[in-house]
Design a protein around this motif. Structure first.
Motif, PDB file in Angstrom:
ATOM      1  N   ARG A  48      43.011  43.106  32.496  1.00 41.17           N
ATOM      2  CA  ARG A  48      43.886  42.275  33.274  1.00 41.17           C
ATOM      3  C   ARG A  48      43.719  42.530  34.757  1.00 41.17           C
ATOM      4  O   ARG A  48      43.928  41.658  35.579  1.00 41.17           O
ATOM      5  CB  ARG A  48      45.332  42.520  32.867  1.00 41.17           C
ATOM      6  CG  ARG A  48      45.618  42.089  31.449  1.00 41.17           C
ATOM      7  CD  ARG A  48      46.984  42.485  30.937  1.00 41.17           C
ATOM      8  NE  ARG A  48      47.168  43.911  30.997  1.00 41.17           N
ATOM      9  CZ  ARG A  48      47.755  44.614  30.033  1.00 41.17           C
ATOM     10  NH1 ARG A  48      48.201  44.018  28.954  1.00 41.17           N
ATOM     11  NH2 ARG A  48      47.913  45.897  30.147  1.00 41.17           N
ATOM     12  N   GLY A  49      43.308  43.724  35.126  1.00 42.64           N
ATOM     13  CA  GLY A  49      43.255  44.106  36.533  1.00 42.64           C
ATOM     14  C   GLY A  49      42.334  43.274  37.397  1.00 42.64           C
ATOM     15  O   GLY A  49      42.579  43.110  38.587  1.00 42.64           O
ATOM     16  N   GLY A  50      41.286  42.731  36.829  1.00 51.06           N
ATOM     17  CA  GLY A  50      40.340  41.946  37.618  1.00 51.06           C
ATOM     18  C   GLY A  50      40.767  40.525  37.897  1.00 51.06           C
ATOM     19  O   GLY A  50      40.116  39.815  38.667  1.00 51.06           O
ATOM     20  N   MET A  51      41.876  40.087  37.294  1.00 51.55           N
ATOM     21  CA  MET A  51      42.264  38.680  37.429  1.00 51.55           C
ATOM     22  C   MET A  51      42.695  38.304  38.848  1.00 51.55           C
ATOM     23  O   MET A  51      42.267  37.272  39.367  1.00 51.55           O
ATOM     24  CB  MET A  51      43.342  38.341  36.410  1.00 51.55           C
ATOM     25  CG  MET A  51      42.807  38.412  34.985  1.00 51.55           C
ATOM     26  SD  MET A  51      44.055  38.146  33.728  1.00 51.55           S
ATOM     27  CE  MET A  51      44.213  36.367  33.832  1.00 51.55           C
ATOM     28  N   ALA A  52      43.522  39.103  39.480  1.00 46.60           N
ATOM     29  CA  ALA A  52      43.960  38.777  40.845  1.00 46.60           C
ATOM     30  C   ALA A  52      42.784  38.819  41.824  1.00 46.60           C
ATOM     31  O   ALA A  52      42.578  37.861  42.576  1.00 46.60           O
ATOM     32  CB  ALA A  52      45.102  39.691  41.279  1.00 46.60           C
ATOM     33  N   LEU A 101      29.188  36.764  38.628  1.00 47.15           N
ATOM     34  CA  LEU A 101      29.882  37.914  39.210  1.00 47.15           C
ATOM     35  C   LEU A 101      30.905  38.404  38.206  1.00 47.15           C
ATOM     36  O   LEU A 101      31.738  37.623  37.751  1.00 47.15           O
ATOM     37  CB  LEU A 101      30.659  37.478  40.457  1.00 47.15           C
ATOM     38  CG  LEU A 101      29.980  37.511  41.793  1.00 47.15           C
ATOM     39  CD1 LEU A 101      30.900  36.912  42.844  1.00 47.15           C
ATOM     40  CD2 LEU A 101      29.581  38.906  42.164  1.00 47.15           C
ATOM     41  N   ILE A 102      30.850  39.665  37.852  1.00 48.04           N
ATOM     42  CA  ILE A 102      31.871  40.259  36.990  1.00 48.04           C
ATOM     43  C   ILE A 102      32.751  41.121  37.886  1.00 48.04           C
ATOM     44  O   ILE A 102      32.265  42.025  38.569  1.00 48.04           O
ATOM     45  CB  ILE A 102      31.257  41.044  35.829  1.00 48.04           C
ATOM     46  CG1 ILE A 102      30.467  40.061  34.950  1.00 48.04           C
ATOM     47  CG2 ILE A 102      32.345  41.774  35.039  1.00 48.04           C
ATOM     48  CD1 ILE A 102      29.884  40.603  33.698  1.00 48.04           C
ATOM     49  N   ILE A 103      34.049  40.786  37.891  1.00 47.57           N
ATOM     50  CA  ILE A 103      34.989  41.382  38.844  1.00 47.57           C
ATOM     51  C   ILE A 103      36.053  42.190  38.112  1.00 47.57           C
ATOM     52  O   ILE A 103      36.636  41.734  37.134  1.00 47.57           O
ATOM     53  CB  ILE A 103      35.702  40.281  39.669  1.00 47.57           C
ATOM     54  CG1 ILE A 103      34.703  39.376  40.388  1.00 47.57           C
ATOM     55  CG2 ILE A 103      36.723  40.887  40.632  1.00 47.57           C
ATOM     56  CD1 ILE A 103      33.937  40.044  41.499  1.00 47.57           C
TER      57      ILE A 103
END
Length: 168
Positions: A48-52, A101-103
């Motif tokens: 979930r952390g990469g969503m913002a 891009l994987i964020i």
């Protein structure tokens, strides 16, 4: 010597700070993609952390194709074996993630990114924050913190009363 409380070796991130740092990450990634004009085909947020951060970066780089990969590697604050709960669309990932891009918000030990990198070795991995053990798993990041620092993200926080250090 008394043991430190979590907030005493913590790095507190506000919504403003995550926004500024995510924009800085976007600027660092701008024109670095494999597209003819340096663009990226898609962004995949590690939930979930990469969503913002992914939302902010997608806006800044004008990337309209955004998907998620759900990887569970923590139970509360205890790290466990990383496992994929939801994969991104095969159409988005294409040829092993090329142009994607994987964020994520943070690379800690690198176990989450290692798992995702095995699946999509041609993707570009970027995080807003990085710890030393996980740094080899990420190509681009903004801020490094020590391995023993706990990062408090704004989506994990609530405003509440805290007793003064010397009592009431």
């Amino acid at each position: 010597m008394t043991e430190q409380l979590p907030h005493e070796k913590g790095f507190h991130i506000s919504w403003d700070q995550i926004h500024r740092d995510s924009r800085a990450l976007a600027w660092r990634l701008d024109k670095k993609g494999p597209g003819e004009d340096g663009s990226w085909r898609a962004i995949v947020a590690i939930t979930r952390g990469g969503m913002a951060p992914a939302m902010i970066i997608a806006r800044e780089l004008d990337v309209r194709t955004v998907d998620t990969i759900s990887v569970k590697s923590y139970d509360w604050q205890m790290q466990s074996r990383a496992q994929v709960l939801k994969h991104p669309s095969p159409e988005v990932m294409g040829n092993e993630g090329e142009g994607v891009l994987i964020i994520d918000d943070l690379v800690d030990t690198g176990k989450t990114l290692e798992l995702v990198r095995q699946m999509y070795p041609k993707a570009h991995f970027a995080t807003v924050y990085a710890k030393p053990h996980g740094r080899p798993m990420v190509e681009t990041f903004i801020t490094e913190v020590s391995q023993d620092t706990w990062i408090f993200f704004p989506w994990d926080m609530a405003l509440q009363y805290v007793r003064p250090y010397r009592g009431d």
